[in-house]
Design a protein around this motif. Structure first.
Motif, short mmCIF file in Angstrom:
data_model
loop_
_atom_site.label_atom_id
_atom_site.label_comp_id
_atom_site.label_asym_id
_atom_site.label_seq_id
_atom_site.Cartn_x
_atom_site.Cartn_y
_atom_site.Cartn_z
N PRO A 64 51.04 46.66 44.64
CA PRO A 64 51.66 45.70 43.71
C PRO A 64 51.39 44.25 44.07
CG PRO A 64 53.20 47.47 44.22
CD PRO A 64 52.02 47.65 45.14
N GLY A 65 51.27 43.94 45.36
CA GLY A 65 51.03 42.55 45.73
C GLY A 65 49.60 42.11 45.52
N MET A 66 48.67 43.04 45.28
CA MET A 66 47.27 42.69 45.11
C MET A 66 46.67 43.26 43.84
SD MET A 66 45.81 43.33 48.95
CE MET A 66 46.43 42.40 50.33
N GLY A 73 45.40 38.82 37.86
CA GLY A 73 46.47 39.44 38.62
C GLY A 73 47.47 40.11 37.69
N SER A 74 47.82 41.35 37.98
CA SER A 74 48.71 42.09 37.08
C SER A 74 50.13 41.54 37.08
CB SER A 74 48.74 43.56 37.48
OG SER A 74 49.21 43.71 38.81
N SER A 75 50.48 40.74 38.09
CA SER A 75 51.83 40.17 38.15
C SER A 75 52.02 39.02 37.18
CB SER A 75 52.13 39.70 39.57
OG SER A 75 51.19 38.72 39.98
N TYR A 90 39.28 49.87 49.12
CA TYR A 90 39.39 49.25 47.82
C TYR A 90 38.68 47.90 47.84
CZ TYR A 90 43.43 52.40 47.20
OH TYR A 90 44.26 53.49 47.12
N PHE A 91 38.50 47.34 46.65
CA PHE A 91 38.10 45.95 46.52
C PHE A 91 39.36 45.13 46.25
CE2 PHE A 91 33.98 47.84 44.93
CZ PHE A 91 33.29 47.58 46.11
N ARG A 92 39.48 43.98 46.95
CA ARG A 92 40.60 43.07 46.76
C ARG A 92 40.02 41.72 46.37
NH1 ARG A 92 41.76 45.63 51.96
NH2 ARG A 92 43.17 47.38 51.56
N PRO A 93 39.80 41.49 45.09
CA PRO A 93 39.08 40.28 44.64
C PRO A 93 39.84 39.00 44.95
CG PRO A 93 39.22 41.94 42.90
CD PRO A 93 40.15 42.37 43.98
N ILE A 94 39.08 37.93 45.16
CA ILE A 94 39.64 36.58 45.19
C ILE A 94 39.71 36.11 43.74
CG2 ILE A 94 39.32 34.22 45.99
CD1 ILE A 94 37.74 35.36 48.34
N LEU A 95 40.89 35.76 43.28
CA LEU A 95 41.09 35.46 41.86
C LEU A 95 40.82 33.99 41.56
CD1 LEU A 95 44.30 37.60 41.19
CD2 LEU A 95 41.89 38.22 40.84
N SER A 151 43.64 43.14 56.18
CA SER A 151 42.88 42.22 56.99
C SER A 151 43.56 40.86 56.97
CB SER A 151 41.45 42.10 56.46
OG SER A 151 40.79 41.02 57.05
N PRO A 152 43.57 40.14 58.10
CA PRO A 152 44.17 38.79 58.10
C PRO A 152 43.51 37.87 57.09
CG PRO A 152 43.77 39.54 60.34
CD PRO A 152 43.10 40.53 59.42
N ALA A 153 42.24 38.16 56.76
CA ALA A 153 41.52 37.27 55.82
C ALA A 153 41.68 37.70 54.39
CB ALA A 153 40.04 37.24 56.21
N THR A 154 42.45 38.75 54.13
CA THR A 154 42.58 39.26 52.76
C THR A 154 43.50 38.36 51.95
OG1 THR A 154 42.24 41.51 53.52
CG2 THR A 154 43.27 41.23 51.37
N TYR A 155 43.06 38.03 50.76
CA TYR A 155 43.86 37.17 49.90
C TYR A 155 44.91 37.99 49.16
CZ TYR A 155 45.18 34.57 45.73
OH TYR A 155 45.89 33.98 44.74
N ARG A 156 46.12 37.51 49.08
CA ARG A 156 47.20 38.15 48.30
C ARG A 156 47.49 37.31 47.07
NH1 ARG A 156 50.69 42.06 49.86
NH2 ARG A 156 50.39 42.94 51.94
N THR A 157 47.69 38.00 45.96
CA THR A 157 48.03 37.27 44.73
C THR A 157 49.47 36.77 44.84
OG1 THR A 157 48.72 39.34 43.72
CG2 THR A 157 46.47 38.64 43.34
N PRO A 158 49.80 35.70 44.19
CA PRO A 158 51.16 35.15 44.24
C PRO A 158 52.15 36.12 43.62
CG PRO A 158 49.60 33.52 43.38
CD PRO A 158 48.87 34.81 43.46
#
Length: 429
Positions: free
Chosen positions: A224-226, A266-268, A318-323, A422-429
């Motif tokens: 949900p956070g990504m 982002g789905s949020s 998974y892929f965790r895109p930078i938005l 990963s520490p470098a993984t971006y999380r969506t707001p």
């Protein structure tokens, strides 16, 4: 009176008569003599110092014995020829569990700055993907000169193309697959010899060159956070080519080289900015005659490059895109030829050519071009595809070993195990 040879009391009661009466029923005719196995040498042969007084005759006539030997020889030759053809025949079915393992390379593509936003109503306008086919429509361009290849008839080659195209649709375009849902369609197409590797890749993904889930599928993290969502149902554009050849071990090999562009947000935030995510997939499929008949496929190699992603992102699950509006948390990693703890190939590469051109910035209400063609001019315009090609071509692949068994397909897994963050993984707001 009794005869000269009879006993004084006469012939005993119950005994046969004397003389030649007891041999009267035996006729020593010519056929009887010829049928005897023991034959006495003639007087002349005895004078010639024969080693033995008698000779042993063959049970079978000489001509019949020769025919029997010839028949047995023919049977032995036919049996040997059948064994030879069984070993050397190119259509020999593969043994159970001999499916080749998939070898995977996944390269994150890192943006050089802030990821640009695109129009929510026309996300592909002004980009290289504007002329790509919509969804599965981008995979309909099969070679026009369909023909026999090696030991595979034209109908079998066509069946191979169709199966490969169905795999690409189910693994990279189907909305359930892309958003982290059901993958039963992909599983049903795989040869049973690869089922174990596929299930292991989803349940315990690892960056070892053979167990990356993203080598089999294009999947965005459903956390949900990504979580991201495709925009408008028109969120995928595809362009690429197919080619076919026969391998050295008489298998049909089809190579699919396609670029997929996804419009995501982002789905949020249902009204948030929209950006593009690009995946270059070069997959090699192999078939034998039995797999073509059963509508099954073996995926033997996957070279993947996808972005925008962080260089340190863990892409095996998974892929965790930078938005849109965000940038990569780190620069592109350098390659250290003295560091033997890391592979010699590229760990990540810069992403170029993904943004709309400044002169063609889309405006609200603009309609994207959707010619669905697969022209050389369109592919030349896709400069991001060329950059991905260079990195994918030079990246190493981990060699796999054949699967050791086949087993019935059980209840398919729906989602991979969540990979460590990963520490470098971006999380969506």
């Amino acid at each position: 009176m009794s005869g000269p040879g009879d006993p004084p009391e006469g012939t005993p009661e119950g005994a046969s008569g004397g003389g030649e009466d007891e041999y009267r029923s035996v006729v020593f005719d010519e056929s009887f003599v010829k049928a005897a196995r023991i034959q006495e040498y003639s007087a002349r042969e005895r004078q010639d110092d024969a080693a033995r007084p008698v000779r042993i005759r063959h049970v079978l006539p000489r001509g019949l014995a020769r025919q029997a030997v010839a028949l047995i020889s023919l049977i032995v030759l036919a049996f040997g020829f059948a064994i030879y053809m069984g070993v050397r025949h190119p259509y020999k079915a593969r043994e159970a569990g001999s499916g080749e393992q998939l070898r995977v390379t996944v390269i994150p593509l890192v943006p050089s700055g802030t990821v640009p936003a695109v129009s929510p109503t026309a996300p592909f306008a002004g980009t290289a993907a504007a002329g790509y086919g919509r969804g599965a429509g981008g995979l309909k361009l099969l070679p026009a000169d369909m023909h026999r290849i090696g030991g595979y008839a034209e109908s079998e080659v066509r069946a191979g193309y169709e199966t490969a195209r169905e795999f690409l649709t189910d693994s990279a375009i189907d909305a359930q697959t892309v958003t982290g849902g059901d993958v039963r369609g992909v599983l049903d197409l795989l040869d049973p010899g690869q089922v174990d590797q596929f299930e292991s890749s989803l349940s315990a993904p690892a960056a070892d060159g053979t167990h990356e889930a993203t080598g089999w599928l294009v999947r965005f993290d459903p956390d949900p956070g990504m979580r991201v969502e495709l925009v408008d149902g028109d969120g995928v554009r595809v362009d690429g080519t197919f080619s076919a050849a026969e391998t050295g071990d008489n298998r049909l090999e089809i190579t699919a080289d396609h670029t997929y562009v996804y419009a995501i947000r982002g789905s949020s935030d249902a009204t948030g900015p929209v950006s593009l995510f690009t995946v270059r997939r070069q997959l090699r499929f192999q078939f034998d005659h039995d797999e073509l008949r059963r509508h099954r496929v073996e995926v033997v190699q996957a070279d993947i490059a996808a972005g925008p992603l962080a260089c340190a992102a863990e892409v095996q699950s998974y892929f965790r895109p930078i938005l849109a509006g965000h940038s990569a948390p780190g620069a592109v990693s350098s390659a250290d030829p003295y560091d033997h703890a890391r592979p010699p190939g590229a760990v990540c590469a810069p992403l170029t050519g993904a943004a709309p051109t400044p002169t063609d910035t889309p405006s609200p209400g603009a309609t994207p071009r959707a010619t669905g063609t697969n022209t050389a001019a369109t592919r030349t315009a896709a400069t991001h595809s060329a950059a991905v090609a260079n990195t994918a071509a030079t990246a190493p692949t981990a060699a796999g070993s054949p699967a050791d068994r086949r087993r019935p397909v059980s209840s398919p897994p729906l989602t991979p195990r969540a990979a460590p963050r990963s520490p470098a993984t971006y999380r969506t707001p």
